[in-house]
Design an enzyme around this catalytic site. Sequence first.
Site, mmCIF file in Angstrom:
data_model
loop_
_atom_site.group_PDB
_atom_site.id
_atom_site.type_symbol
_atom_site.label_atom_id
_atom_site.label_comp_id
_atom_site.label_asym_id
_atom_site.label_seq_id
_atom_site.Cartn_x
_atom_site.Cartn_y
_atom_site.Cartn_z
ATOM 1 N N GLU A 254 -13.948 -26.658 -23.753
ATOM 2 C CA GLU A 254 -13.520 -27.750 -23.869
ATOM 3 C C GLU A 254 -14.108 -29.245 -23.543
ATOM 4 O O GLU A 254 -14.294 -29.974 -24.697
ATOM 5 C CB GLU A 254 -12.191 -28.412 -22.520
ATOM 6 C CG GLU A 254 -11.480 -29.783 -22.695
ATOM 7 C CD GLU A 254 -10.614 -29.493 -23.661
ATOM 8 O OE1 GLU A 254 -10.536 -30.856 -24.219
ATOM 9 O OE2 GLU A 254 -10.713 -28.941 -24.364
ATOM 10 N N HIS B 291 -15.878 -28.768 -27.313
ATOM 11 C CA HIS B 291 -14.928 -29.564 -28.295
ATOM 12 C C HIS B 291 -15.589 -31.015 -28.269
ATOM 13 O O HIS B 291 -15.061 -32.215 -29.648
ATOM 14 C CB HIS B 291 -13.749 -28.919 -28.616
ATOM 15 C CG HIS B 291 -12.879 -29.774 -29.276
ATOM 16 N ND1 HIS B 291 -11.293 -29.590 -28.546
ATOM 17 C CD2 HIS B 291 -12.567 -29.693 -30.424
ATOM 18 C CE1 HIS B 291 -10.902 -30.366 -29.484
ATOM 19 N NE2 HIS B 291 -11.862 -30.070 -31.653
ATOM 20 N N HIS C 31 -2.366 -32.920 -33.267
ATOM 21 C CA HIS C 31 -3.630 -32.714 -33.315
ATOM 22 C C HIS C 31 -4.610 -32.457 -34.657
ATOM 23 O O HIS C 31 -5.485 -32.657 -35.099
ATOM 24 C CB HIS C 31 -3.860 -32.212 -32.175
ATOM 25 C CG HIS C 31 -5.328 -32.526 -31.672
ATOM 26 N ND1 HIS C 31 -6.334 -34.045 -31.862
ATOM 27 C CD2 HIS C 31 -6.487 -31.849 -31.555
ATOM 28 C CE1 HIS C 31 -7.536 -34.428 -31.522
ATOM 29 N NE2 HIS C 31 -7.431 -32.687 -30.847
ATOM 30 N N HIS D 96 7.580 -19.918 -40.136
ATOM 31 C CA HIS D 96 6.736 -20.448 -41.426
ATOM 32 C C HIS D 96 6.522 -18.982 -42.222
ATOM 33 O O HIS D 96 5.848 -19.502 -43.166
ATOM 34 C CB HIS D 96 5.930 -19.826 -40.183
ATOM 35 C CG HIS D 96 3.825 -19.922 -40.636
ATOM 36 N ND1 HIS D 96 3.435 -21.247 -40.822
ATOM 37 C CD2 HIS D 96 2.863 -19.023 -39.951
ATOM 38 C CE1 HIS D 96 2.549 -21.194 -41.673
ATOM 39 N NE2 HIS D 96 2.485 -19.712 -41.162
ATOM 40 N N HIS E 62 -7.580 -17.480 -40.175
ATOM 41 C CA HIS E 62 -6.829 -17.884 -40.564
ATOM 42 C C HIS E 62 -6.812 -19.454 -40.733
ATOM 43 O O HIS E 62 -6.514 -19.983 -42.040
ATOM 44 C CB HIS E 62 -5.373 -17.110 -40.047
ATOM 45 C CG HIS E 62 -4.067 -17.752 -40.730
ATOM 46 N ND1 HIS E 62 -3.724 -17.042 -42.147
ATOM 47 C CD2 HIS E 62 -2.973 -18.061 -39.678
ATOM 48 C CE1 HIS E 62 -2.941 -17.689 -41.774
ATOM 49 N NE2 HIS E 62 -1.589 -18.414 -41.328
#
Length: 359
Positions: free
Chosen positions: A86, A89, A151, A263, A321
């Site tokens: 975290e 990032h 986000h 989706h 992906h």
Amino acid sequence: MPSVSMPDASLQPATARLRLLLRLSLAGVVFTTVVILIGVWTRLVDAGLGCPDWPGCYGRLVVPDAERAMAHSPDAPLEVFKAWVEMIHRYVASALGLLVIALLVLGAGLRRRPGYPWATSVALLIVILLQGAFGAFTVTLKLWPQVVTMHLLGGLAVLLLFLWLHLSLRRFAKGDAAPSSRRRRLTPLWGVAMLMLLLQLALGGWVSSNYAGIACQGFPTCNGEWWPEMDWSEGFHLTQTVGPNYLHGQLHADARTAIHQGHRIGALLLGLALVALAARYWKETRLRPWLGGLVIAYGVQLGLGIANVLMWLPLWLALLHTAGAVALVLLMALGLWQWRESALVADDSTRRDKEWVHV
């Protein structure tokens, strides 16, 4: 002796600055892609709440030891790996913000020159600040799906603005300050294709934030049925309660199945829109590489999505992906840019032909 014209010394610093701006804006495109993938990796390893506070981690700028972490947040035991993921990032995202500020400062001296993309630079700063706010809310609201999805979309918006800034700077460096009226307007087909891509990206974020990636087992059927039991109202209930910890999701199986199927349907609609767009404008030579790239990238992305379902969402394949989604966004933006600018090229070619005939 004939006089030799010397370059204006006052233009040399501006030229050097423009070269630097071009390099930094292109670096921003690459760096933003890296930041997006690191953010997805953070989510896939369940490290989104690796630090229970923001912007620090247990009140520190670096991950503390277990004793200090316990003293700061007794209800959130330290997991060192997730905390560091975290924080990495956050570090790279902060560096990206500094890059945006540097672009704004370096471009301030050129902002009054015709054609300089100052508005794009300012928009980039505003979006990166909003993106930082969404990063904070992701933690403080405990992975609330609405914020997590926004986000992701915010990261893609930053990517697009970096690319648009770079392309605009290249046009400015060539001295093309033509008014926007000479550029082609958006057609309904372009609008539909872009809308379908945006919708599919939002659906992908919603799938991820609600942990619905493997809610459907098998392909092309879902859990052995073409139309299984689904709870659409709950799956797309956009006013979920703020407060619970949304790590691993809060929705029941039928709601997640609805999200996953949504989706899949979105992927089908996007494919139809991209094929229609490519077929409509294939005769335009300048657009062929981008339209062909869009269709190919879509095919690869579709294959990656199917493979993720069949292989139960392995980390490396889920990252690929996401990279495919980034590629679709970049190719769509580049295709749109070529579409708009091709009107200028046509006008210039016509003008040169007329001059040649006149001579």
